[in-house]
Write a protein that holds these residues in place. Structure first.
Motif, PDB file in Angstrom:
ATOM      1  N   ALA A 150      29.734  28.928   7.074  1.00  0.00           N
ATOM      2  CA  ALA A 150      29.037  28.186   6.018  1.00  0.00           C
ATOM      3  C   ALA A 150      29.967  27.261   5.244  1.00  0.00           C
ATOM      4  O   ALA A 150      29.517  26.249   4.710  1.00  0.00           O
ATOM      5  CB  ALA A 150      28.354  29.147   5.056  1.00  0.00           C
TER       6      ALA A 150
ATOM      7  N   SER B 292      26.653  38.657  14.157  1.00  0.00           N
ATOM      8  CA  SER B 292      26.032  37.332  14.181  1.00  0.00           C
ATOM      9  C   SER B 292      25.838  36.785  12.765  1.00  0.00           C
ATOM     10  O   SER B 292      26.086  35.604  12.510  1.00  0.00           O
ATOM     11  CB  SER B 292      24.695  37.379  14.915  1.00  0.00           C
ATOM     12  N   ARG B 293      25.414  37.617  11.844  1.00  0.00           N
ATOM     13  CA  ARG B 293      25.235  37.167  10.458  1.00  0.00           C
ATOM     14  C   ARG B 293      26.584  36.882   9.820  1.00  0.00           C
ATOM     15  O   ARG B 293      26.737  35.941   9.054  1.00  0.00           O
ATOM     16  CB  ARG B 293      24.484  38.210   9.644  1.00  0.00           C
TER      17      ARG B 293
ATOM     18  N   TRP C 261      27.715  33.436  10.700  1.00  0.00           N
ATOM     19  CA  TRP C 261      27.060  32.399   9.906  1.00  0.00           C
ATOM     20  C   TRP C 261      27.669  32.290   8.519  1.00  0.00           C
ATOM     21  O   TRP C 261      27.850  31.191   7.991  1.00  0.00           O
ATOM     22  CB  TRP C 261      25.557  32.649   9.792  1.00  0.00           C
TER      23      TRP C 261
ATOM     24  N   VAL D 187      23.775  29.991   1.815  1.00  0.00           N
ATOM     25  CA  VAL D 187      24.231  31.258   2.399  1.00  0.00           C
ATOM     26  C   VAL D 187      24.703  32.202   1.297  1.00  0.00           C
ATOM     27  O   VAL D 187      24.423  33.401   1.343  1.00  0.00           O
ATOM     28  CB  VAL D 187      25.332  31.000   3.443  1.00  0.00           C
TER      29      VAL D 187
END
Length: 111
Positions: free
Chosen positions: A80, A72-73, A76, A90
């Motif tokens: 970004a 999940s990270r 992201w 980020v």
């Protein structure tokens, strides 16, 4: 993890973010304000951002996989580069998280 892995990611994050901001301003100038001269800017910066975003994806994936970030990270971090100014924030967060994992030159010499 070696320091150059993080450095490559950081450089591409900044390049991608700056190009996306320029592209966004160009699209606003071209489409909303109907200003002349923004056609070529949008074309050139759009192509450059597109290709450099692919490089950003490769370097971001490399950093995330070596830092063993959750999926999940990682998503992201990879996304970004598609949101104006998000890559700046980020990148800073990823750098703070990954810096403790870097191998120093004294650790390399001792091994």
């Amino acid at each position: 993890m070696k320091k150059n892995v993080l450095t490559r990611y950081r450089v591409m994050a900044y390049v991608t973010a700056v190009l996306l901001i320029v592209l966004t301003v160009g699209v606003i100038g071209k489409r909303l304000l109907h200003l002349d001269g923004f056609d070529s800017l949008v074309t050139v910066v759009g192509i450059a951002h597109g290709w450099l975003y692919v490089v950003y994806l490769l370097f971001a994936f490399d950093v995330c996989s070596k830092a063993r970030m959750p999926l999940s990270r990682m998503a992201w971090v990879l996304l970004a580069g598609t949101i104006p100014t998000a890559a700046f924030f980020v990148e800073r967060k990823v750098t703070r998280e990954v810096e403790p994992l870097l191998i120093t030159s004294t650790e390399t010499a001792a091994a």
